[in-house]
Design a protein around this motif. Sequence first.
Motif, PDB file in Angstrom:
ATOM      1  N   ASP A 181       0.838  -1.200   0.000  1.00  0.00           N
ATOM      2  CA  ASP A 181       0.000   0.000   0.000  1.00  0.00           C
ATOM      3  C   ASP A 181       0.872   1.249   0.000  1.00  0.00           C
ATOM      4  N   LEU A 182       1.421   1.584  -1.169  1.00  0.00           N
ATOM      5  CA  LEU A 182       2.276   2.764  -1.265  1.00  0.00           C
ATOM      6  C   LEU A 182       1.528   4.035  -0.901  1.00  0.00           C
ATOM      7  N   ILE A 183       0.299   4.156  -1.357  1.00  0.00           N
ATOM      8  CA  ILE A 183      -0.468   5.376  -1.094  1.00  0.00           C
ATOM      9  C   ILE A 183      -0.667   5.555   0.406  1.00  0.00           C
ATOM     10  N   GLY A 184      -1.134   4.514   1.080  1.00  0.00           N
ATOM     11  CA  GLY A 184      -1.371   4.617   2.511  1.00  0.00           C
ATOM     12  C   GLY A 184      -0.113   4.945   3.287  1.00  0.00           C
ATOM     13  N   VAL A 185       0.974   4.277   2.971  1.00  0.00           N
ATOM     14  CA  VAL A 185       2.241   4.520   3.664  1.00  0.00           C
ATOM     15  C   VAL A 185       2.710   5.956   3.447  1.00  0.00           C
ATOM     16  N   GLU A 186       2.610   6.440   2.213  1.00  0.00           N
ATOM     17  CA  GLU A 186       3.096   7.784   1.916  1.00  0.00           C
ATOM     18  C   GLU A 186       2.196   8.867   2.506  1.00  0.00           C
ATOM     19  N   VAL A 187       0.888   8.659   2.493  1.00  0.00           N
ATOM     20  CA  VAL A 187      -0.005   9.643   3.112  1.00  0.00           C
ATOM     21  C   VAL A 187       0.264   9.721   4.610  1.00  0.00           C
ATOM     22  N   GLY A 188       0.436   8.571   5.254  1.00  0.00           N
ATOM     23  CA  GLY A 188       0.764   8.581   6.681  1.00  0.00           C
ATOM     24  C   GLY A 188       2.035   9.348   6.961  1.00  0.00           C
ATOM     25  N   GLY A 189       3.060   9.108   6.158  1.00  0.00           N
ATOM     26  CA  GLY A 189       4.343   9.781   6.364  1.00  0.00           C
ATOM     27  C   GLY A 189       4.286  11.276   6.138  1.00  0.00           C
ATOM     28  N   ALA A 190       3.364  11.732   5.281  1.00  0.00           N
ATOM     29  CA  ALA A 190       3.226  13.165   5.011  1.00  0.00           C
ATOM     30  C   ALA A 190       2.396  13.859   6.075  1.00  0.00           C
ATOM     31  N   VAL A 191       1.231  13.313   6.367  1.00  0.00           N
ATOM     32  CA  VAL A 191       0.285  13.997   7.248  1.00  0.00           C
ATOM     33  C   VAL A 191       0.774  14.017   8.690  1.00  0.00           C
ATOM     34  N   LYS A 192       1.467  12.983   9.134  1.00  0.00           N
ATOM     35  CA  LYS A 192       1.922  12.952  10.535  1.00  0.00           C
ATOM     36  C   LYS A 192       2.835  14.126  10.848  1.00  0.00           C
ATOM     37  N   ASN A 193       3.559  14.628   9.864  1.00  0.00           N
ATOM     38  CA  ASN A 193       4.435  15.766  10.113  1.00  0.00           C
ATOM     39  C   ASN A 193       3.636  17.032  10.417  1.00  0.00           C
ATOM     40  N   VAL A 194       2.538  17.217   9.704  1.00  0.00           N
ATOM     41  CA  VAL A 194       1.672  18.376   9.958  1.00  0.00           C
ATOM     42  C   VAL A 194       1.041  18.261  11.343  1.00  0.00           C
ATOM     43  N   LEU A 195       0.590  17.065  11.688  1.00  0.00           N
ATOM     44  CA  LEU A 195      -0.038  16.838  12.986  1.00  0.00           C
ATOM     45  C   LEU A 195       0.965  16.999  14.130  1.00  0.00           C
ATOM     46  N   GLY A 239      -1.072   1.118  11.557  1.00  0.00           N
ATOM     47  CA  GLY A 239       0.200   0.403  11.612  1.00  0.00           C
ATOM     48  C   GLY A 239       1.380   1.322  11.843  1.00  0.00           C
ATOM     49  N   LEU A 240       2.568   0.810  11.546  1.00  0.00           N
ATOM     50  CA  LEU A 240       3.807   1.533  11.810  1.00  0.00           C
ATOM     51  C   LEU A 240       3.874   2.872  11.096  1.00  0.00           C
ATOM     52  N   THR A 241       3.443   2.907   9.843  1.00  0.00           N
ATOM     53  CA  THR A 241       3.613   4.124   9.040  1.00  0.00           C
ATOM     54  C   THR A 241       2.477   5.117   9.231  1.00  0.00           C
ATOM     55  N   GLY A 242       1.467   4.753  10.025  1.00  0.00           N
ATOM     56  CA  GLY A 242       0.392   5.670  10.353  1.00  0.00           C
ATOM     57  C   GLY A 242       0.477   6.062  11.809  1.00  0.00           C
ATOM     58  N   LEU A 243      -0.202   5.294  12.659  1.00  0.00           N
ATOM     59  CA  LEU A 243      -0.226   5.576  14.087  1.00  0.00           C
ATOM     60  C   LEU A 243       1.177   5.577  14.691  1.00  0.00           C
TER      61      LEU A 243
END
Length: 339
Positions: A181-195, A239-243
């Motif tokens: 899931d490249l999209i999910g992993v990359e969205v998690g990695g981007a948005v977590k920085n803003v949060l 998972g790891l790349t989100g939460l």
Amino acid sequence: MKVAVLGAGAWGTALAAHLAARHDTLLWAREPALAAELAARRENAHYLQGVALPAQLRYEAGLATALEHCGAEDALCVIATPVAGLRALSRALRELGRVPAHFVWVCKGFEADTQMLPHQVVASELAGHVSHGVLSGPSFAREVALGLPVALTVASTSAACRDLAVSAFHHGAMRIYTGDDLIGVEVGGAVKNVLAIATGISDGLALGLNARAALITRGLAEMSRLGVALGGRPDTFTGLTGLGDLILTATGDLSRNRTVGLQLADGRSLDDILGALGHVAEGVRCAQAVLGIARAQGVDMPITEAVCSVLFDGVAPRAAVSALLRRDARAESHRVDRA
């Protein structure tokens, strides 16, 4: 295995140090002076001061030479530039005619002007290449360079790429999980920085641990809504790349994005903060892209909107928090499955 790491910032250097324990590893630095300094001092004094680099790690300033090192079918290339440099480097690979057979990137964020995720940037520059993916997860470069435990995920639609990445990275104190899931992993990695900027603001205003927990939890909901709207899978974000990455970046003292939030709450200007930071804070770079994409997708992201108002619209941090608190009550649970 032969591995070339392209990019000698903190993360590229830390990964190269880990890889060199088991593989023939070459670290490419764009500036010849930096490559020479790394070789002479065995230390990246700017990004990882005080961390000794392995004697067997080698350094190179010539991109063509670095690409030749990872040119075999059983070799791996690791692209460790920021998102802002990914397009230029991908284009350089194509123009040199030395695109590695297998490569992964480790940058997190959206490209600011195009609002593309990293895999979309790569596809636009290297059309037809399939054995590539993203390596991501909750990780501070300094801890990895020091050999402390870490768990990461490699996401790729190519089984060959996933297998090579596991062979390269899964040893010592580093554990690698796999997915597609490249999209999910990359969205998690981007948005977590803003949060993480939002959480830093909250902590800097001394709003308490209750507020921090609420921001992380509701931020995860924002991340999941956007990620699923863009085609990611819901379980990726728990998972790891989100939460996992969100918790680390929002609470860890080594987090650059959290530091930005803390200092904004202290009344410092964004320009002063970034000037003193000395490292890239991807949350600042991609916050507007995240908000723009969310609006285009019809996804509600109030925390992200509040962060952008502080970063770019001159809204005081405490006023942005007050605006969030004034939002109407609503049900907590929202379906995030694909429509």
